[in-house]
Scaffold this motif. Structure first.
Motif, PDB file in Angstrom:
ATOM      1  N   TYR A 149       7.469  -2.728   9.878  1.00 22.45           N
ATOM      2  CA  TYR A 149       8.003  -1.395   9.643  1.00 22.45           C
ATOM      3  C   TYR A 149       7.602  -0.973   8.236  1.00 22.45           C
ATOM      4  N   GLU A 150       6.688  -0.023   8.172  1.00 18.33           N
ATOM      5  CA  GLU A 150       6.172   0.425   6.879  1.00 18.33           C
ATOM      6  C   GLU A 150       6.282   1.951   6.780  1.00 18.33           C
ATOM      7  N   PRO A 151       7.371   2.459   6.199  1.00 22.03           N
ATOM      8  CA  PRO A 151       7.452   3.910   6.021  1.00 22.03           C
ATOM      9  C   PRO A 151       6.255   4.360   5.182  1.00 22.03           C
ATOM     10  N   GLY A 204       0.477 -11.028   2.942  1.00 22.66           N
ATOM     11  CA  GLY A 204      -0.183 -10.288   1.862  1.00 22.66           C
ATOM     12  C   GLY A 204      -1.397  -9.551   2.398  1.00 22.66           C
ATOM     13  N   ASN A 205      -1.401  -8.232   2.205  1.00 20.67           N
ATOM     14  CA  ASN A 205      -2.529  -7.404   2.650  1.00 20.67           C
ATOM     15  C   ASN A 205      -3.338  -7.011   1.412  1.00 20.67           C
ATOM     16  N   TRP A 206      -4.508  -7.614   1.285  1.00 22.39           N
ATOM     17  CA  TRP A 206      -5.315  -7.378   0.074  1.00 22.39           C
ATOM     18  C   TRP A 206      -6.137  -6.087   0.150  1.00 22.39           C
ATOM     19  N   LYS A 207      -6.111  -5.449   1.293  1.00 18.05           N
ATOM     20  CA  LYS A 207      -6.839  -4.173   1.472  1.00 18.05           C
ATOM     21  C   LYS A 207      -8.298  -4.313   1.012  1.00 18.05           C
ATOM     22  N   MET A 208      -8.880  -3.245   0.446  1.00 16.50           N
ATOM     23  CA  MET A 208     -10.292  -3.303   0.051  1.00 16.50           C
ATOM     24  C   MET A 208     -10.400  -3.736  -1.420  1.00 16.50           C
ATOM     25  N   TYR A 257       9.367  -5.791   6.817  1.00 16.33           N
ATOM     26  CA  TYR A 257       9.352  -4.533   6.072  1.00 16.33           C
ATOM     27  C   TYR A 257       8.173  -4.535   5.106  1.00 16.33           C
ATOM     28  N   GLY A 258       7.516  -3.383   4.996  1.00 17.84           N
ATOM     29  CA  GLY A 258       6.471  -3.219   3.988  1.00 17.84           C
ATOM     30  C   GLY A 258       6.580  -1.866   3.330  1.00 17.84           C
ATOM     31  N   GLY A 259       6.362  -1.810   2.040  1.00 18.31           N
ATOM     32  CA  GLY A 259       6.414  -0.546   1.303  1.00 18.31           C
ATOM     33  C   GLY A 259       6.930  -0.782  -0.096  1.00 18.31           C
ATOM     34  N   SER A 260       5.981  -1.038  -1.030  1.00 19.17           N
ATOM     35  CA  SER A 260       6.302  -1.157  -2.458  1.00 19.17           C
ATOM     36  C   SER A 260       7.209  -2.330  -2.812  1.00 19.17           C
ATOM     37  N   VAL A 261       7.181  -3.392  -2.001  1.00 12.63           N
ATOM     38  CA  VAL A 261       7.956  -4.581  -2.386  1.00 12.63           C
ATOM     39  C   VAL A 261       7.245  -5.241  -3.575  1.00 12.63           C
ATOM     40  N   GLY A 307      -3.063  -1.021  13.285  1.00 17.68           N
ATOM     41  CA  GLY A 307      -2.366   0.271  13.152  1.00 17.68           C
ATOM     42  C   GLY A 307      -1.797   0.529  11.777  1.00 17.68           C
ATOM     43  N   HIS A 308      -2.380  -0.085  10.751  1.00 16.55           N
ATOM     44  CA  HIS A 308      -1.907   0.209   9.389  1.00 16.55           C
ATOM     45  C   HIS A 308      -2.022   1.716   9.134  1.00 16.55           C
ATOM     46  N   SER A 309      -1.097   2.260   8.372  1.00 16.10           N
ATOM     47  CA  SER A 309      -1.096   3.721   8.169  1.00 16.10           C
ATOM     48  C   SER A 309      -2.388   4.195   7.505  1.00 16.10           C
ATOM     49  N   TRP A 322       5.694   6.888   3.458  1.00 17.19           N
ATOM     50  CA  TRP A 322       6.047   7.448   2.143  1.00 17.19           C
ATOM     51  C   TRP A 322       6.402   6.353   1.127  1.00 17.19           C
ATOM     52  N   ALA A 323       6.600   5.124   1.607  1.00 14.39           N
ATOM     53  CA  ALA A 323       6.976   4.039   0.685  1.00 14.39           C
ATOM     54  C   ALA A 323       5.783   3.164   0.300  1.00 14.39           C
ATOM     55  N   ILE A 324       4.662   3.352   0.979  1.00 20.45           N
ATOM     56  CA  ILE A 324       3.518   2.466   0.726  1.00 20.45           C
ATOM     57  C   ILE A 324       2.798   2.869  -0.560  1.00 20.45           C
ATOM     58  N   GLY A 325       2.743   1.934  -1.470  1.00 22.53           N
ATOM     59  CA  GLY A 325       1.997   2.143  -2.707  1.00 22.53           C
ATOM     60  C   GLY A 325       2.593   3.188  -3.635  1.00 22.53           C
ATOM     61  N   THR A 326       3.828   3.578  -3.404  1.00 24.10           N
ATOM     62  CA  THR A 326       4.425   4.651  -4.215  1.00 24.10           C
ATOM     63  C   THR A 326       5.457   4.138  -5.218  1.00 24.10           C
ATOM     64  N   LEU A 346       8.321  -9.913   5.223  1.00 25.73           N
ATOM     65  CA  LEU A 346       7.806  -8.837   4.374  1.00 25.73           C
ATOM     66  C   LEU A 346       6.295  -8.726   4.518  1.00 25.73           C
ATOM     67  N   LEU A 347       5.813  -7.492   4.469  1.00 26.77           N
ATOM     68  CA  LEU A 347       4.370  -7.247   4.373  1.00 26.77           C
ATOM     69  C   LEU A 347       4.143  -6.611   3.000  1.00 26.77           C
ATOM     70  N   VAL A 348       3.336  -7.279   2.202  1.00 24.06           N
ATOM     71  CA  VAL A 348       3.197  -6.891   0.795  1.00 24.06           C
ATOM     72  C   VAL A 348       1.755  -6.450   0.536  1.00 24.06           C
ATOM     73  N   GLY A 349       1.589  -5.263  -0.043  1.00 22.63           N
ATOM     74  CA  GLY A 349       0.257  -4.772  -0.369  1.00 22.63           C
ATOM     75  C   GLY A 349      -0.081  -5.060  -1.823  1.00 22.63           C
ATOM     76  N   GLY A 350       0.152  -4.062  -2.687  1.00 20.04           N
ATOM     77  CA  GLY A 350      -0.248  -4.163  -4.096  1.00 20.04           C
ATOM     78  C   GLY A 350       0.172  -5.462  -4.781  1.00 20.04           C
ATOM     79  N   SER A 351       1.398  -5.886  -4.540  1.00 16.08           N
ATOM     80  CA  SER A 351       1.894  -7.077  -5.249  1.00 16.08           C
ATOM     81  C   SER A 351       1.309  -8.384  -4.706  1.00 16.08           C
TER      82      SER A 351
HETATM   83  C1  PEP Z   1       0.825  -2.037   2.762  1.00 16.04           C
HETATM   84  O1  PEP Z   1      -0.132  -1.296   2.522  1.00 16.04           O
HETATM   85  O2  PEP Z   1       0.911  -2.647   3.845  1.00 16.04           O
HETATM   86  C2  PEP Z   1       1.858  -2.166   1.741  1.00 16.04           C
HETATM   87  C3  PEP Z   1       3.024  -2.650   2.066  1.00 16.04           C
HETATM   88  O3  PEP Z   1       1.499  -1.747   0.491  1.00 16.04           O
HETATM   89  P1  PEP Z   1       2.394  -1.753  -0.849  1.00 16.04           P
HETATM   90  O4  PEP Z   1       3.141  -3.059  -0.871  1.00 16.04           O
HETATM   91  O5  PEP Z   1       1.391  -1.651  -1.945  1.00 16.04           O
HETATM   92  O6  PEP Z   1       3.299  -0.598  -0.741  1.00 16.04           O
END
Ligand code: PEP
Length: 247
Positions: free
Chosen positions: A163-165, A6-10, A203-207, A95-97, A167-171, A224-229
């Motif tokens: 692997y975090e496309p 889980g990536n809680w970001k800022m 995989y990470g990107g809007s899971v 190296g997060h996008s 275009w899929a992050i947070g979208t 899985l790498l999970v941001g928002g969720s």
């Molecule tokens: C991320 O920023 O690493 C990520 C996967 O974000 P989200 O799950 O919100 O797309």
């Protein structure tokens, strides 16, 4: 799958981070009564690492940092070194996008990776194409190779490749399963050619809790790498539960 990160970001003040980690821990303990848990890694902001580390009792939760500087110490105002992180975390996202957007190049990522490995921490190396094209797999393989340029790959005991496309992050757009599987396979082959025989691909990107069942079915993935969720205990625990059920 073995990992849910889980990536809680800022996000989160210190009290909010402590409360969220506590609720996640409670949820994981419930799951663990019936099913074996994957390795769960929480990556709070730097400001909350120490406090969250104090509340995490559960053996299956580990801590990670969201970034790091490559130098061991020195005149780098505002930066944090691997040595400073070592007592607090086991994992570091590199190296997060969202860092690459502010100018981080593969060369910088490579220096960070070397510093993290040298400190004995486990790197979570993020790669991902900016746009969905037929060249995505070779684009991310180049990112991987250039990010590994500073190290002797055989000396890397553990490497998690996220692997975090972009275009899929947070979208809300999760990549197609076939696309994820193709890129994951290409990344593993590339890592093996370089000398990393056991590269794990996440995989990470809007899971989220609604689409996770589809993603856990992708056998080429190790986590899985999970941001928002990951900012909602209920969503994050549901995701861990799906991974855990799937085995
Ligand atoms: C991320 O920023 O690493 C990520 C996967 O974000 P989200 O799950 O919100 O797309």
């Amino acid at each position: 799958m073995q990992y849910v990160i889980g990536n809680w970001k800022m996000h989160c003040t210190v009290p909010e981070a402590v409360a969220l980690a506590g609720r996640i821990e409670d949820g994981l303990e419930d799951i663990a009564k019936d099913q074996p848990l994957p390795t769960v890694v929480l990556c709070p902001p730097f400001t909350a690492l120490s406090a969250v580390s104090d509340v995490i009792q559960h053996r299956s939760i580990s801590l990670g940092a969201q970034d790091v500087h490559w130098a061991d110490h020195g005149p780098h105002t505002g930066e944090i070194s691997p040595t400073q992180l070592k007592d607090l975390v086991q994992y570091v996202i590199i190296g997060h996008s969202e860092r690459r957007e502010s100018g981080e190049t593969n060369e910088i990522v490579a220096r960070k990776l070397k510093a993290v490995v040298t400190a004995g921490l486990i790197p979570i190396l993020c790669v991902g194409e900016k746009e969905l094209t037929s060249k995505a797999a070779s684009e991310v393989a180049t990112e991987l190779k250039e990010s590994l340029a500073e190290i002797e790959p055989k000396t890397v005991p553990d490497l998690l490749i996220a692997y975090e496309p972009v275009w899929a992050i947070g979208t809300g757009d999760v990549a197609e399963s076939g696309h994820i599987a193709e890129v994951a396979t290409h990344l593993k082959k590339t890592a093996a050619k370089i000398g990393i025989s056991d590269g794990q691909v996440l995989y990470g990107g809007s899971v989220d809790r609604d689409n996770v069942e589809r993603v856990v079915d992708i056998s080429e993935l190790d986590g899985l790498l999970v941001g928002g969720s990951s900012l909602s205990d209920q969503s994050f625990v549901s995701i861990v539960s799906a991974v855990s059920r799937h085995g």
